[in-house]
Design a protein around this motif. Structure first.
Motif, PDB file in Angstrom:
ATOM      1  N   PRO A  30      31.239  -1.254 -10.487  1.00  0.00           N
ATOM      2  CA  PRO A  30      29.904   0.212  -9.990  1.00  0.00           C
ATOM      3  C   PRO A  30      29.771  -0.459  -8.808  1.00  0.00           C
ATOM      4  CG  PRO A  30      29.671  -2.077 -11.104  1.00  0.00           C
ATOM      5  CD  PRO A  30      30.795  -2.362 -11.528  1.00  0.00           C
ATOM      6  N   GLY A  31      28.328   0.789  -8.935  1.00  0.00           N
ATOM      7  CA  GLY A  31      27.930   0.856  -7.823  1.00  0.00           C
ATOM      8  C   GLY A  31      27.058  -0.689  -7.195  1.00  0.00           C
ATOM      9  N   VAL A  32      27.577  -0.500  -5.764  1.00  0.00           N
ATOM     10  CA  VAL A  32      26.800  -1.421  -5.353  1.00  0.00           C
ATOM     11  C   VAL A  32      25.362  -1.771  -4.388  1.00  0.00           C
ATOM     12  CG1 VAL A  32      26.755  -3.122  -3.016  1.00  0.00           C
ATOM     13  CG2 VAL A  32      28.807  -3.068  -3.661  1.00  0.00           C
ATOM     14  N   PRO A  33      24.396  -2.130  -5.073  1.00  0.00           N
ATOM     15  CA  PRO A  33      23.283  -1.909  -4.829  1.00  0.00           C
ATOM     16  C   PRO A  33      22.660  -1.661  -3.444  1.00  0.00           C
ATOM     17  CG  PRO A  33      23.007  -4.031  -6.817  1.00  0.00           C
ATOM     18  CD  PRO A  33      24.847  -3.465  -6.112  1.00  0.00           C
ATOM     19  N   PRO A  34      21.588  -1.157  -2.750  1.00  0.00           N
ATOM     20  CA  PRO A  34      21.017  -1.421  -1.777  1.00  0.00           C
ATOM     21  C   PRO A  34      20.328  -2.090  -1.475  1.00  0.00           C
ATOM     22  CG  PRO A  34      19.996   0.019  -3.145  1.00  0.00           C
ATOM     23  CD  PRO A  34      20.708  -0.367  -3.916  1.00  0.00           C
ATOM     24  N   PRO A  35      20.989  -3.111   0.186  1.00  0.00           N
ATOM     25  CA  PRO A  35      19.924  -4.033   0.341  1.00  0.00           C
ATOM     26  C   PRO A  35      18.267  -4.014  -0.751  1.00  0.00           C
ATOM     27  CG  PRO A  35      20.809  -2.634   2.630  1.00  0.00           C
ATOM     28  CD  PRO A  35      20.708  -2.304   0.883  1.00  0.00           C
ATOM     29  N   GLY A  36      18.571  -6.289  -0.428  1.00  0.00           N
ATOM     30  CA  GLY A  36      17.147  -5.427  -1.364  1.00  0.00           C
ATOM     31  C   GLY A  36      16.815  -5.658  -3.117  1.00  0.00           C
ATOM     32  N   ALA A  37      18.090  -5.160  -3.303  1.00  0.00           N
ATOM     33  CA  ALA A  37      17.826  -4.677  -4.695  1.00  0.00           C
ATOM     34  C   ALA A  37      18.963  -5.428  -5.505  1.00  0.00           C
ATOM     35  CB  ALA A  37      18.557  -3.019  -5.276  1.00  0.00           C
ATOM     36  N   THR A  38      19.491  -4.615  -7.114  1.00  0.00           N
ATOM     37  CA  THR A  38      20.324  -5.679  -8.012  1.00  0.00           C
ATOM     38  C   THR A  38      20.757  -5.295  -8.676  1.00  0.00           C
ATOM     39  OG1 THR A  38      18.404  -6.241  -9.408  1.00  0.00           O
ATOM     40  CG2 THR A  38      18.528  -8.237  -7.292  1.00  0.00           C
ATOM     41  N   LEU A  39      21.557  -4.835  -9.234  1.00  0.00           N
ATOM     42  CA  LEU A  39      22.240  -4.939 -10.131  1.00  0.00           C
ATOM     43  C   LEU A  39      22.555  -4.905 -11.434  1.00  0.00           C
ATOM     44  CD1 LEU A  39      24.337  -1.695 -10.897  1.00  0.00           C
ATOM     45  CD2 LEU A  39      25.883  -4.226 -11.210  1.00  0.00           C
ATOM     46  N   PRO A  40      21.557  -4.704 -12.913  1.00  0.00           N
ATOM     47  CA  PRO A  40      21.082  -5.308 -13.619  1.00  0.00           C
ATOM     48  C   PRO A  40      22.324  -5.291 -15.017  1.00  0.00           C
ATOM     49  CG  PRO A  40      20.101  -3.612 -13.454  1.00  0.00           C
ATOM     50  CD  PRO A  40      20.491  -3.141 -12.732  1.00  0.00           C
ATOM     51  N   ILE A  41      22.694  -6.246 -15.271  1.00  0.00           N
ATOM     52  CA  ILE A  41      23.111  -6.409 -16.213  1.00  0.00           C
ATOM     53  C   ILE A  41      22.864  -7.096 -17.560  1.00  0.00           C
ATOM     54  CG2 ILE A  41      25.104  -5.444 -14.845  1.00  0.00           C
ATOM     55  CD1 ILE A  41      25.975  -8.824 -15.736  1.00  0.00           C
ATOM     56  N   SER A  42      23.331  -6.749 -18.899  1.00  0.00           N
ATOM     57  CA  SER A  42      22.909  -7.071 -20.157  1.00  0.00           C
ATOM     58  C   SER A  42      24.469  -7.383 -21.442  1.00  0.00           C
ATOM     59  CB  SER A  42      22.174  -6.553 -20.339  1.00  0.00           C
ATOM     60  OG  SER A  42      21.534  -5.421 -21.244  1.00  0.00           O
ATOM     61  N   ALA A  43      25.373  -7.156 -20.511  1.00  0.00           N
ATOM     62  CA  ALA A  43      26.594  -6.992 -21.561  1.00  0.00           C
ATOM     63  C   ALA A  43      27.582  -7.308 -20.588  1.00  0.00           C
ATOM     64  CB  ALA A  43      26.379  -5.502 -22.056  1.00  0.00           C
ATOM     65  N   SER A  44      28.975  -7.568 -21.039  1.00  0.00           N
ATOM     66  CA  SER A  44      29.798  -7.862 -20.633  1.00  0.00           C
ATOM     67  C   SER A  44      30.102  -6.441 -19.691  1.00  0.00           C
ATOM     68  CB  SER A  44      30.903  -8.292 -21.544  1.00  0.00           C
ATOM     69  OG  SER A  44      31.586  -9.408 -20.827  1.00  0.00           O
ATOM     70  N   THR A  45      30.662  -6.684 -18.334  1.00  0.00           N
ATOM     71  CA  THR A  45      30.246  -5.675 -16.833  1.00  0.00           C
ATOM     72  C   THR A  45      31.530  -5.608 -16.133  1.00  0.00           C
ATOM     73  OG1 THR A  45      27.809  -5.480 -17.439  1.00  0.00           O
ATOM     74  CG2 THR A  45      29.377  -4.779 -15.157  1.00  0.00           C
ATOM     75  N   LEU A  46      32.330  -4.817 -16.774  1.00  0.00           N
ATOM     76  CA  LEU A  46      33.895  -5.020 -15.407  1.00  0.00           C
ATOM     77  C   LEU A  46      33.316  -4.647 -14.573  1.00  0.00           C
ATOM     78  CD1 LEU A  46      36.580  -5.441 -15.763  1.00  0.00           C
ATOM     79  CD2 LEU A  46      37.422  -2.656 -16.058  1.00  0.00           C
ATOM     80  N   PHE A  47      33.697  -5.507 -13.627  1.00  0.00           N
ATOM     81  CA  PHE A  47      33.556  -4.596 -12.130  1.00  0.00           C
ATOM     82  C   PHE A  47      34.782  -4.576 -11.188  1.00  0.00           C
ATOM     83  CE2 PHE A  47      29.311  -5.929 -10.815  1.00  0.00           C
ATOM     84  CZ  PHE A  47      29.119  -6.280 -12.237  1.00  0.00           C
ATOM     85  N   GLU A  48      35.491  -3.523 -10.944  1.00  0.00           N
ATOM     86  CA  GLU A  48      36.750  -3.502 -10.236  1.00  0.00           C
ATOM     87  C   GLU A  48      36.795  -2.808  -9.289  1.00  0.00           C
ATOM     88  OE1 GLU A  48      38.614   0.001 -13.346  1.00  0.00           O
ATOM     89  OE2 GLU A  48      36.914   0.417 -13.082  1.00  0.00           O
ATOM     90  N   VAL A  49      38.004  -2.382  -8.758  1.00  0.00           N
ATOM     91  CA  VAL A  49      38.109  -1.790  -7.309  1.00  0.00           C
ATOM     92  C   VAL A  49      39.216  -0.832  -7.714  1.00  0.00           C
ATOM     93  CG1 VAL A  49      39.775  -1.907  -5.020  1.00  0.00           C
ATOM     94  CG2 VAL A  49      37.959  -4.051  -6.296  1.00  0.00           C
ATOM     95  N   LEU A  50      38.915   0.658  -7.987  1.00  0.00           N
ATOM     96  CA  LEU A  50      39.605   1.329  -8.351  1.00  0.00           C
ATOM     97  C   LEU A  50      41.049   1.787  -7.220  1.00  0.00           C
ATOM     98  CD1 LEU A  50      37.383   2.090 -10.221  1.00  0.00           C
ATOM     99  CD2 LEU A  50      38.232   3.904 -10.045  1.00  0.00           C
ATOM    100  N   GLU A  51      40.331   1.274  -5.745  1.00  0.00           N
ATOM    101  CA  GLU A  51      41.797   1.938  -5.110  1.00  0.00           C
ATOM    102  C   GLU A  51      41.529   0.866  -3.881  1.00  0.00           C
ATOM    103  OE1 GLU A  51      40.286   5.965  -3.080  1.00  0.00           O
ATOM    104  OE2 GLU A  51      43.070   5.931  -1.984  1.00  0.00           O
ATOM    105  N   VAL A  52      42.634   0.197  -2.789  1.00  0.00           N
ATOM    106  CA  VAL A  52      42.361  -0.001  -1.625  1.00  0.00           C
ATOM    107  C   VAL A  52      43.607   0.810  -0.586  1.00  0.00           C
ATOM    108  CG1 VAL A  52      43.170  -2.459  -0.355  1.00  0.00           C
ATOM    109  CG2 VAL A  52      42.017  -2.256  -2.830  1.00  0.00           C
ATOM    110  N   ASP A  53      43.340   0.745   0.724  1.00  0.00           N
ATOM    111  CA  ASP A  53      43.811   1.548   1.351  1.00  0.00           C
ATOM    112  C   ASP A  53      44.544   1.137   2.413  1.00  0.00           C
ATOM    113  OD1 ASP A  53      45.145   4.076   2.844  1.00  0.00           O
ATOM    114  OD2 ASP A  53      43.874   3.033   4.721  1.00  0.00           O
ATOM    115  N   ASP A  54      45.834   0.652   2.455  1.00  0.00           N
ATOM    116  CA  ASP A  54      46.703  -0.272   3.256  1.00  0.00           C
ATOM    117  C   ASP A  54      48.233   0.559   3.453  1.00  0.00           C
ATOM    118  OD1 ASP A  54      47.286  -2.842   4.272  1.00  0.00           O
ATOM    119  OD2 ASP A  54      48.726  -3.164   3.388  1.00  0.00           O
ATOM    120  N   ASP A  55      48.933   0.345   4.578  1.00  0.00           N
ATOM    121  CA  ASP A  55      50.116   0.913   4.870  1.00  0.00           C
ATOM    122  C   ASP A  55      50.842   0.326   4.389  1.00  0.00           C
ATOM    123  OD1 ASP A  55      48.620   1.223   6.878  1.00  0.00           O
ATOM    124  OD2 ASP A  55      49.873   0.110   8.067  1.00  0.00           O
ATOM    125  N   LEU A  56      50.777  -0.806   2.705  1.00  0.00           N
ATOM    126  CA  LEU A  56      51.966  -1.596   2.613  1.00  0.00           C
ATOM    127  C   LEU A  56      51.654  -1.752   1.339  1.00  0.00           C
ATOM    128  CD1 LEU A  56      54.098  -3.854   5.229  1.00  0.00           C
ATOM    129  CD2 LEU A  56      54.509  -1.413   3.641  1.00  0.00           C
TER     130      LEU A  56
END
Lengths: 373, 594
Positions: free
Chosen positions: A252-278
């Motif tokens: 999910p989105g990264v909270p701005p400084p000082g804020a938190t991301l509230p979760i109350s259920a199992s939550t999937l954190f994922e990276v959808l795209e990484v840019d790299d030459d190889l």
């Protein structure tokens, strides 16, 4: 040269018509010609009347040439090229390949020159030129296709070539890559099968894959050879060092400084795209050199002395179950990305929530502050 | 809507003042049978459409498709040059009608046919027109997949979900998959006239996957962009404890985003002997909203705010986490709330594992991390409007010292499980019965070397395929993370797993040779010697921003096929990213044919 003679006699004057000498002309350059090439013909012209002359150049293509006797045969009756000029010089911009559009290969060219002086006197000359095999033709620019011009990344180079007077299969290509510093390993991969297009004459395109092993300016040369004739094309490619991988998309989105991301259920954190030459994510397809990004996930629990590396969590996803924490806990979940060259640890301070590396500010770390609710 | 007229790409520099006619939608969607490849044609420019019949062609020995070139805004004596490709090769036996304006293509094999026509002789140059035609397999099954489209951050567009029907037995092309820029607006989260900072989660179009997030600033202000699909459901989680989380259903842009103080709940937490417990955490949550949290004072008392304590309100989930070191389980129960809430532990015996040695093969395991997990059916009572028995969830962690000895670590006397991490990646799960007191030792059995192979439908090896080993049961309770293993030569996967563990296996082939496979949670010894991944069909498409421009860098995720569990719904089956031209390819499970 205009000759006028006047005599002065004591007894009176008389006039004598000038004696006009005929002009003389001779084709002076008699070297051989190449088909499809260019040639400049010159003639030596002797014209004593000093008036401006005119020159009719005609070129006839012939299907037969006897190199021993230097004689041609089977020439076309219609001139392949004809031009009237006022100078004893004539440039043929395209030596015939065929005797006529649907005719046999031109083996010789006969040049006929008719020079005429200012009062109409005519002189002629002719010369038979043996026509040599034309060199193959390479597109001046090699086509370069690459996802990244960096060390270890495959670069596909394509040369498009033809041969005006020989079967295209007679053309052989030689590829050479010159690394910026020697000695250095040069890795080529198998050429792809040439693809022939329907242009006239037929053109073929063939590709080679270069795997540059070091940064700097590489030069790639291609020599096309056909019946002993060669043509050369080259290109230079600036190869950059392998860049660190960079996180591009995440949820999910990264909270701005000082804020938190509230979760109350199992939550999937994922990276959808990484840019790299190889080693991108999702992994790139199309070359054996491509791999995939490596991920490292860690968590900082309240009161813990340091981050806990989540062993085995090397994929692009991590499921965070709030049941493993106490409600109200604020934990830091962190993902870092690596490739084959850029290995842990990162140079950034551990306290930095984001780690941007290099002048291009490649994002190798992202941190979520998560509140367990 | 069935779209049978396909507008085609139009090059700049080809224009006059005439008005185009007869064109269908300009590449803004995929019909059932195929799609064009271009964007909208500016008025006056030459463009061609390639309608075809039948609209939904099915392959067969005598099946044909008739394609007609409809050229617009081009006078003159037109000539048509057609090309039809299937799997990269020209289709033989294509019949061109005498006028040249139409062709008939035999479609004996199902799949994606590409048709191109170059029109010459026009009063102004016409660009080449092309279209793709999906020819279905006979008796194809159809399955609907959800695609989640996550645009790159540089593009102002929201996350959105689209349903796509996929027919079995043959590849197909979706044509343009449209990412809409949606609707952007500025809103404010308020209460009592003032702004409220917090977290907002919007779910659009009734699709659980279409989630867009935002954070309101200290003034309550928030900028958000949402898909056009209504209705929107908004979850607001204020950052401060004086306000309670709220969900607003059927919300539309422009409507207020108001939160409130909810209702007060006060109470006490008492231990097994009736003594007050200080430092316990009490959390109350309603529905799927995050809870509100309070910590008990020295007298065991707490006060917090929740959405409602009305008798008509559905039961709320109450969770009580005892202070660390108490050895008590965490209490969890669904309780009809009232303003007063009394929480009491049932008589509970705890034992101290301090001094217990963690061993393997008789040798101590220094530094072993031990997480004791388990569930106790009746661990306490929560009394509000009514009294409810609470279950007890045990999750207590300690780390052995250099001698392999645990520090003081109090746990309930119950039938439990010890999940032991002897070293990174070295996991084991062993039964731990503390009803008779603390054991002197806990034997951490060695992990079990599990070998399996990832194969395709025919039994061919799939090196490079990936399996995610997702812990379940006690391992999940212990917070063990999923593990990813890449298949080596022969498709072989090797992993050391705890013999007593349970895992869900999620297979994916990044190279698209086979479709994903999810194997439901099972015990480690039951992991099979090999798994054959389902056959795949290739589904391609082009992401377009507002149906006009190709859009690269969009994450295209395939979500589970409904109905599916919330857990499965959260994890995409597979994902790709569109390339610079917007193109993407998905190797989806083949729905097959009847």
């Amino acid at each position: 040269m205009r000759v006028a003679a006047a005599g002065l006699l004591l007894t009176g004057c008389f006039y004598v018509d000038p004696i006009v000498e005929p002009p003389d002309v001779k084709i002076v350059n008699t070297q051989m010609m190449e088909r499809d090439g260019q040639a400049t013909l010159m003639a030596r012209f002797v014209n004593r009347d000093e008036q401006v002359g005119s020159f009719q150049w005609r070129l006839f293509a012939c299907a037969t040439y006897d190199s021993a006797s230097g004689e041609e045969d089977n020439c076309e009756s219609t001139a392949w090229l004809e031009q009237n000029v006022q100078e004893p010089m004539f440039t043929v911009t395209k030596i015939p390949i065929l005797t006529r559009p649907d005719g046999p290969l031109a083996m010789a060219a006969v040049v006929r020159l008719e020079a005429r002086d200012g009062i109409g006197a005519v002189a002629t000359d002719r010369h038979t030129y043996a026509l040599l095999d034309a060199p193959p033709v390479l597109d001046a620019q090699l086509r370069v296709a690459a996802r990244a011009l960096s060390v270890g990344a495959p670069i596909d180079l394509f040369a498009r070539y033809s041969d005006p007077d020989s079967p295209i299969a007679d053309v052989a290509l030689t590829w050479t890559a010159t690394p910026p510093a020697t000695p250095a390993a040069v890795t080529w991969e198998s050429p792809s099968a040439p693809s022939v297009d329907t242009a006239t004459p037929p053109h073929a395109t063939v590709g080679r894959r270069l795997i540059p092993g070091e940064p700097g300016t590489w030069q790639v040369d291609v020599v096309a050879t056909s019946h002993g004739k060669t043509t050369h094309a080259s290109t230079t490619i600036a190869i950059a060092p392998d860049q660190p991988p960079s996180l591009v998309l995440w949820r999910p989105g990264v909270p701005p400084p000082g804020a938190t991301l509230p979760i109350s259920a199992s939550t999937l954190f994922e990276v959808l795209e990484v840019d790299d030459d190889l080693d991108a994510y999702p992994p790139l397809a199309g070359a054996a050199q491509y791999g995939t990004a490596e991920f490292a996930w860690s968590i900082l629990r309240p009161g813990a002395p340091g981050r806990q590396i989540l062993d085995g969590a090397t994929g692009n996803q991590l499921e965070l179950d709030p049941a493993a924490f106490t409600p109200g806990d604020v934990v830091e979940l962190r993902v870092e990305v690596f490739d084959r060259q850029h290995r842990p640890p990162l140079s950034c301070e551990d306290s930095a929530p984001i780690c941007e590396v290099g002048p291009a500010l490649r994002v190798q770390r992202q941190t979520w502050r998560v509140e367990i609710r | 809507m069935i779209r049978c007229l396909l507008a085609l790409a139009v090059l700049a520099g080809c224009s006059n003042s005439l008005t185009p006619s007869g064109a269908g939608g300009a590449g803004d969607g995929a019909g059932p049978g195929g799609s064009g490849d271009g964007g909208a044609a500016p008025i006056g420019d030459c463009f061609a459409a390639l309608p075809f019949q039948p609209l939904e062609p099915i392959a067969g020995p005598n099946s044909t498709v008739q394609i007609t070139a409809q050229v617009n805004n081009a006078g003159g004596l037109l000539a048509y040059s057609w090309t039809v490709l299937f799997r990269g090769a020209a289709v033989a036996d294509t019949r061109t009608f005498a006028s040249g304006t139409a062709i008939e293509v035999p479609v004996r094999t199902a799949g994606v046919y590409t048709v191109r026509v170059q029109v010459t002789g026009a009063s102004q140059p016409c660009p080449e027109a092309s279209a793709t035609i999906n020819v279905r397999a006979p008796s194809a099954n159809v399955q609907t997949f959800n695609l989640r489209l996550v645009p790159p951050s540089a593009v102002q567009a929201p996350v959105q979900v689209q349903m796509i029907p996929v027919y079995g037995g043959a590849a197909s092309d979706l044509g343009g998959v449209v990412v809409s820029t949606g609707i952007a607006f500025h809103a404010a989260v308020t209460s009592d006239g003032g702004g409220v900072p917090g977290y907002l989660q919007f779910t659009s179009g009734g699709s659980p996957g279409a989630v867009n997030e935002a954070f309101s600033d200290p003034t309550g202000g928030v900028d958000i962009r949402l898909p056009l699909q209504a209705p929107h459901s908004v979850m607001i989680v204020p950052s401060t404890s004086e306000f309670v989380p709220r969900r607003i259903v059927d919300w539309s842009p422009g409507a207020p985003l108001v939160v409130d103080h909810g209702a007060a709940v006060t109470g006490t937490v008492q231990g097994p002997g009736g003594a007050a417990i200080a430092g316990a955490t009490v959390a109350i949550s309603e529905g799927d909203l995050p809870g509100t949290v309070a910590v008990t004072a020295a007298d065991g008392g707490f006060a917090l705010r929740t959405g409602s304590t009305a008798a008509s309100a559905p039961p709320a989930t109450v969770e009580v986490a005892p202070p660390e070191g108490s050895g008590l389980p965490r209490l969890v129960a669904a309780v009809p709330l009232s303003p007063a809430l009394a929480i009491g532990y049932a008589p509970t015996v705890t034992v101290d594992l301090g001094g217990t040695v963690i061993r393997r093969g008789g040798a101590p395991l220094p530094g072993a991390r031990v997480t004791v997990v388990g569930s106790i059916p009746a661990a306490g009572t929560l009394t509000a409007a009514t009294a409810v028995t609470a279950t007890g969830e045990v999750r207590i962690t300690g780390t052995a010292n250099a001698a392999g000895t645990l520090p003081p670590l109090r746990v309930p006397a119950a039938v439990l499980t010890a999940v032991i991490e002897a070293a990174p990646g070295d996991l084991t799960a062993v039964p731990l019965d503390t009803r008779g007191g603390a054991p002197a030792t806990i034997e951490a059995t060695a992990p079990r070397r599990v070998t399996t192979a990832i194969l395709d439908r025919s039994g061919g090896a799939l090196p490079g395929a990936v399996v995610d080993l997702v812990p379940g049961g006690d391992l999940a309770r212990a917070g063990i993370a999923a593990r990813r293993v890449v298949a080596g030569p022969g498709g072989v996967v090797e992993a050391d797993l705890p013999g007593g563990g349970r895992y869900e296996l999620r297979f994916v082939d990044p190279l698209g040779r086979s479709a994903p496979l999810v194997v439901a949670e099972g015990a480690v010894p039951d992991i099979a010697a090999s798994y054959r991944l389902p056959p795949t069909i290739l589904v391609t498409g082009t992401v377009q921003l507002n149906g006009l421009h190709p859009l690269g860098g969009v994450a295209v995720q395939v979500l589970c096929v409904e109905p599916c569990s919330a857990r499965a719904r959260a994890r995409p089956l597979l994902e790709v990213v569109s390339d610079a031209t917007g193109r993407f390819s998905l190797a989806l499970p083949d729905p097959g044919t009847r």
